[in-house]
Design a protein around this motif. Structure first.
Motif, short mmCIF file in Angstrom:
data_model
loop_
_atom_site.label_atom_id
_atom_site.label_comp_id
_atom_site.label_asym_id
_atom_site.label_seq_id
_atom_site.Cartn_x
_atom_site.Cartn_y
_atom_site.Cartn_z
N HIS A 16 -11.75 42.39 52.72
CA HIS A 16 -12.90 41.71 52.13
C HIS A 16 -12.83 40.20 52.29
O HIS A 16 -13.67 39.49 51.73
CB HIS A 16 -13.02 42.08 50.65
N GLY A 17 -11.86 39.71 53.04
CA GLY A 17 -11.73 38.28 53.25
C GLY A 17 -12.30 37.80 54.56
O GLY A 17 -12.80 36.67 54.66
N MET A 18 -12.25 38.65 55.58
CA MET A 18 -12.79 38.30 56.90
C MET A 18 -14.27 37.96 56.82
O MET A 18 -15.09 38.75 56.35
CB MET A 18 -12.57 39.47 57.87
N GLY A 19 -14.63 36.75 57.23
CA GLY A 19 -16.02 36.32 57.21
C GLY A 19 -16.52 35.89 55.86
O GLY A 19 -17.69 35.51 55.72
N VAL A 20 -15.66 35.91 54.85
CA VAL A 20 -16.08 35.65 53.47
C VAL A 20 -15.36 34.44 52.89
O VAL A 20 -15.97 33.54 52.31
CB VAL A 20 -15.81 36.90 52.59
N VAL A 21 -14.04 34.40 53.04
CA VAL A 21 -13.21 33.35 52.44
C VAL A 21 -12.89 32.30 53.50
O VAL A 21 -12.67 32.63 54.67
CB VAL A 21 -11.91 33.96 51.86
N GLY A 22 -12.84 31.05 53.08
CA GLY A 22 -12.58 29.96 54.01
C GLY A 22 -13.88 29.33 54.48
O GLY A 22 -14.93 30.00 54.54
#
Length: 437
Positions: free
Chosen positions: A248-254
């Motif tokens: 759930h972090g890919m493309g979402v966090v950062g």
């Protein structure tokens, strides 16, 4: 009834009496059906279904969507605002992604038709893996046919009975199942508590051959994130590997959606094993491991879930690859997603809603405090044209039952404000009392 479903003792007793009477009217099941009914959890599931029916609650799960599920979707021939999908950047349904998938079907057909090692390799598989490795700036990557199976087979294969796996208490089921399969000693530490993890690892490391810390980059149930630098430091100090599940972090966090390492300003090579899925931001299906070249080569030739499984469908690999290219070229999608999530979280807090520890990236829970209350709230919102799924016991303790909102870059400010206003209206006054009954 298990955990009472948020009912008072009197209401619970009355409901149990009604369900018991129904059971007597049904009569005993035949032999085979009776045996299946004895499977673990089967009776609880049946009781939950019957209790929901007795309470007049619709089943909120398995509703068929009649089109692309993005910020809106069609359910029952009605368009609703949708918070029930992982289409974080709106790429599922993007014309470029569809065209890439269609081209792959025209070239390779629908299926890889075999294990990649045997005869299922297609050029798009290698292209996707190279792009994933480049995304993280690491040596190599390997694509698996299932995200859940990625964690199960990698953890189950990498670790063994003489090893130690230290995992966050809120880790995804796939990682927990993989750890169990490995036979390693498993220790769960309090969610997102790096100090507790440090204590557990310090006490148990000496007796283990190898040690692995498993955390998520963006937790799917609470929407919060870990202190990645602390876990990296801990892993180095105790000679342990660190694995981060970025489903759930890919493309979402950062800032540009590269994940938790970008958010924390950390070199991705400081993490030993990156895991992620193609089924969310990247609009496909499957999972990946990224990291050291030796690790990836070893998994490619020995991990049971790769060697003995059919390869990822070429169309799905092509869709994920095109989605990854769009993510790199259009970081404004990430900015819109994060702005939407921040707005939703702020408005929910201002409305007095319990959003737990959400960091406001793409996942915002609204904790209701009872399974019946969460189910009723979900139904009340659906009646108002808003689709959001309840998370009920036993997935979470009954006191933590919640609605879980998945935001996307495609939601509008008007939709978000309408949703929070509906939440406040349904949960206020006498309606709130009704939900908790």
């Amino acid at each position: 009834m298990t955990q009472g479903f948020g009912l008072s003792a009197t209401a619970r007793l009355a409901l149990l009496q009604r369900l018991s009477k129904r059971k007597e009217e049904k009569g005993p099941a035949p032999g085979a059906a009776r045996a299946f009914r004895e499977l673990p959890g089967q009776r609880d599931m049946e009781l939950i279904r019957e209790a929901a029916s007795a309470l007049g609650l619709e089943n909120p799960f398995f509703r068929p969507h009649e089109g692309v599920a993005s910020a809106t979707t069609r359910i029952g021939n009605r368009e609703v605002i949708n918070y029930g999908s992982y289409n974080y950047l709106g790429l599922n349904g993007d014309a470029r992604v569809q065209a890439a998938a269609q081209a792959a079907i025209a070239r390779h057909g629908v299926s890889a038709s075999a294990s990649r090692m045997v005869s299922g390799e297609r050029p798009v598989h290698g292209e996707l893996e190279a792009a994933i490795a480049a995304h993280y700036g690491v040596d190599a990557a390997l694509a698996f046919v299932s995200g859940h199976a990625t964690n199960v087979t990698v953890l189950g294969h990498l670790m063994g009975p003489r090893d130690l796996i230290l995992q966050d208490a809120a880790i995804h089921n796939s990682a927990a199942e993989g750890a169990r399969l490995s036979g390693a000693r498993r220790i769960a530490f309090a969610h997102n508590d790096w100090r507790a993890a440090e204590r557990e690892l310090g006490a148990a490391r000496r007796g283990a051959r190898r040690a692995l810390i498993v955390i998520e980059g963006h937790y799917s149930m609470d929407g919060d994130i870990p202190d990645l630098p602390r876990f990296i430091e801990m892993a180095r100090r105790h000679d342990a590997w660190l694995m981060v599940d970025e489903a759930h972090g890919m493309g979402v966090v950062g800032a540009t959606g590269h994940g938790i390492h970008e958010h924390c300003g950390v070199d991705a090579r400081e993490v030993d094993i990156w895991m992620g899925t193609f089924s969310k931001t990247l609009s496909g299906c499957g999972g990946y491991i990224a990291g050291n070249a030796d690790l990836v080569a070893w998994l490619k030739h020995s991990a049971p879930g790769f060697v003995y499984s059919v390869g990822m469908a070429p169309a799905l690999a092509a869709a994920a690859l095109e989605s990854l290219r769009i993510l790199a070229a259009e970081p404004e999608r990430v900015a819109r997603l994060q702005a939407n999530s921040t707005l939703f979280l702020r408005l929910a807090k201002e409305a007095g809603l319990d959003t737990g520890t959400s960091a406001g990236f793409a996942i915002v829970p609204v904790i209701v405090g009872s399974s019946v209350g969460a189910a009723r709230l979900s139904q009340a919102l659906f009646d108002r044209g808003i689709n959001v799924q309840p998370i009920l016991y036993p997935a979470v303790p009954d006191s933590s039952a919640r609605l879980r909102f998945f935001l996307s870059s495609e939601h509008t400010e008007a939709q978000i404000r309408q949703t929070v206003a509906a939440l406040r209206a349904v949960m206020s006054g006498t309606q709130q009392a009704e939900l908790a009954r």
